[in-house]
Design a protein around this motif. Structure first.
Motif, short mmCIF file in Angstrom:
data_model
loop_
_atom_site.label_atom_id
_atom_site.label_comp_id
_atom_site.label_asym_id
_atom_site.label_seq_id
_atom_site.Cartn_x
_atom_site.Cartn_y
_atom_site.Cartn_z
N GLN A 1 7.07 13.07 -27.20
CA GLN A 1 8.12 14.00 -26.76
C GLN A 1 8.02 15.32 -27.52
OE1 GLN A 1 12.32 13.34 -27.95
NE2 GLN A 1 12.78 13.43 -25.76
N GLN A 2 7.82 15.25 -28.81
CA GLN A 2 7.70 16.47 -29.60
C GLN A 2 6.46 17.28 -29.19
OE1 GLN A 2 7.75 14.86 -33.57
NE2 GLN A 2 9.98 14.94 -33.73
N LEU A 3 5.37 16.58 -28.87
CA LEU A 3 4.17 17.28 -28.41
C LEU A 3 4.44 18.03 -27.11
CD1 LEU A 3 1.44 14.61 -29.20
CD2 LEU A 3 1.66 16.86 -30.28
N LEU A 4 5.16 17.39 -26.18
CA LEU A 4 5.46 18.05 -24.92
C LEU A 4 6.50 19.15 -25.09
CD1 LEU A 4 5.36 15.13 -22.35
CD2 LEU A 4 3.80 17.05 -22.53
N GLN A 5 7.41 18.99 -26.03
CA GLN A 5 8.36 20.06 -26.32
C GLN A 5 7.63 21.30 -26.84
OE1 GLN A 5 10.93 17.75 -28.97
NE2 GLN A 5 12.66 18.17 -27.63
N ALA A 6 6.58 21.06 -27.62
CA ALA A 6 5.86 22.17 -28.24
C ALA A 6 4.78 22.75 -27.33
CB ALA A 6 5.23 21.72 -29.56
N PHE A 7 4.12 21.90 -26.55
CA PHE A 7 2.97 22.35 -25.77
C PHE A 7 3.18 22.28 -24.26
CE2 PHE A 7 1.37 21.04 -29.91
CZ PHE A 7 0.55 22.10 -30.26
N GLY A 8 4.25 21.62 -23.83
CA GLY A 8 4.58 21.55 -22.41
C GLY A 8 5.81 22.39 -22.12
N GLY A 9 6.71 21.85 -21.28
CA GLY A 9 7.94 22.56 -20.97
C GLY A 9 7.90 23.23 -19.61
N ILE B 1 8.58 11.24 -20.07
CA ILE B 1 8.81 12.22 -21.14
C ILE B 1 8.51 13.62 -20.64
CG2 ILE B 1 8.12 12.97 -23.44
CD1 ILE B 1 7.56 10.03 -24.11
N ALA B 2 7.46 13.73 -19.80
CA ALA B 2 7.17 15.04 -19.21
C ALA B 2 8.38 15.53 -18.41
CB ALA B 2 5.93 14.94 -18.31
N ARG B 3 8.93 14.66 -17.57
CA ARG B 3 10.10 15.03 -16.78
C ARG B 3 11.26 15.42 -17.68
NH1 ARG B 3 11.05 10.32 -14.17
NH2 ARG B 3 9.41 10.82 -12.69
N GLY B 4 11.46 14.66 -18.75
CA GLY B 4 12.58 14.93 -19.65
C GLY B 4 12.46 16.25 -20.39
N THR B 5 11.25 16.73 -20.56
CA THR B 5 11.03 18.01 -21.25
C THR B 5 10.82 19.16 -20.28
OG1 THR B 5 8.65 17.57 -21.42
CG2 THR B 5 10.04 16.89 -23.29
N GLY B 6 11.01 18.91 -18.99
CA GLY B 6 10.83 19.96 -18.00
C GLY B 6 9.37 20.30 -17.72
N THR B 7 8.47 19.40 -18.11
CA THR B 7 7.04 19.61 -17.89
C THR B 7 6.63 19.02 -16.56
OG1 THR B 7 6.72 19.34 -20.29
CG2 THR B 7 4.75 19.28 -18.91
#
Length: 374
Positions: free
Chosen positions: A101-109, A127-133
């Motif tokens: 999740q932290q990786l996608l928050q930092a590098f996805g979104g 997790i991608a969906r949850g981070t807007g990725t």
């Protein structure tokens, strides 16, 4: 009574279900890939000692950067993979899911996309969906391996910001070789240009593999990350401790999005105690690997189609009909054995248990097979 869809939640969450396997009270539960062996008493006592010491200081916040724990994890990785890992190249969080999740928050979104190769670990997409990725699903071959040429084409076409490679893959147990990872990494860098794309190798089941860890591949590759967990090999699913190894710059990046003091003092103390007993815990892993290989042999002898497994679980089938796999799942449950209906058409997944649990599972398979014979 109104439901959550009546709330002003994000559109991409409407109609979705939370992740989770059935939690049923049956004699043999082999559906969540837990390590079946309880922690040894010596480790339980050591955890009590370390937690008692931490409790004396619970009026203070824990070490925000978990330096002692990250140092212990770096030493563990260095010793077991043969590749030296420095403390500044390791990060830890509450389970590998929080790491991802932290990786996608930092590098996805929002405005960015992540790519995985399905069937694979469903939490990657969640997790991608949850981070807007945005999420992209790449294909696997009929044997559940990744075809490099096809994968390279998908990456070139969609230019994902993050690529997930699960090895061993959940739910199939399939391992990915180093050459495939390197090809996907190079393709992802070419597709994005500039700073490139992040490639995450999810090695949650890495200790159970017949093959060496892919962790040495991070050397000289700033955008390659290997994630791990203490839930499986360390028999500490209840601890919720995951970690990653990568270039120190990646660790700096995830600290931009981590919550303050995210790892409690009790969690850190417990994980450090577990690291002191690594050799004993890895001895259990060797037992589970032997039992895993026995399950593969026995299931094939019973006429099942079994996917090659490098994990602590085995995918088996093939069950015909639209409801064939679920019908077998239900029949096994009626014999007191709970396995996972993992959503892969015609297949089920069984976690490796103790020898007695595995015997009970195989007896249930034999009984169900006999019952279903014309």
């Amino acid at each position: 009574m109104s439901g959550i869809d009546d709330l002003p939640i994000r559109d991409e969450l409407r109609g979705k279900s939370p992740y989770g396997a059935p939690q049923l009270d049956v004699a043999v539960r082999l559906n969540t890939n837990e390590n079946p062996y309880p922690l040894p008493e010596a480790l339980v006592a050591r955890i009590a000692e370390r937690v008692a010491e931490a409790a004396r200081h619970l009026n203070r916040y824990p070490d925000r950067d978990a330096v002692e724990l990250r140092t212990g994890l770096a030493d563990y990785l260095s010793r077991t993979t043969g590749h030296r890992v420095a403390t500044e190249g390791v990060w830890a969080a509450n389970g590998s899911n929080e790491v991802l999740q932290q990786l996608l928050q930092a590098f996805g979104g929002p405005g960015r996309t992540a790519l995985g190769f399905d069937p694979s670990y469903s939490m990657h997409a969640l997790i991608a969906r949850g981070t807007g990725t945005g999420w992209l699903s790449g294909p696997r071959q009929s044997d559940f391996t990744i075809d490099v040429h096809t994968a390279e084409q998908v990456i070139a076409e969609h230019r994902p910001d993050v690529v997930f490679v699960c090895s061993p893959n959940n739910p199939t147990g399939t391992a990915v070789d180093a050459d495939t990872v390197l090809a996907l990494y190079d393709a992802a860098q070419r597709a994005r240009g500039g700073a490139g794309a992040l490639v995450v190798v999810d090695e949650a089941y890495g200790e159970f593999s017949h093959r060496p860890s892919l962790l040495p591949l991070i050397e000289g590759r700033r955008n390659l990350v290997v994630s791990r967990t203490m839930s499986k090999a360390f028999g500490a699913a209840g601890l919720r401790l995951g970690y990653l190894a990568a270039d120190p710059a990646v660790v700096d990046a995830v600290q931009l999005v981590r919550l303050p003091y995210h790892l409690s003092a009790v969690t850190q103390a417990t994980a450090l105690a577990a690291l002191e007993h690594t050799d004993t815990l890895l001895g259990y892993v060797e037992q589970l690997k032997a039992e895993r290989d026995r399950l593969v042999t026995e299931l094939r002898a019973l006429g099942c189609e079994v996917t090659e497994s490098d994990a602590n679980f085995v995918q088996f089938g093939r069950f015909d009909g639209a409801d064939g796999a679920h019908a077998v799942w239900q029949a096994l449950l009626e014999h007191g054995v709970l396995v996972r209906d993992n959503g892969v058409p015609g297949h089920l997944r069984v976690s490796v248990g103790t020898p007695a649990e595995n015997d009970a599972f195989l007896d249930a398979v034999r009984a169900v097979t006999k019952e279903n014979k014309p």
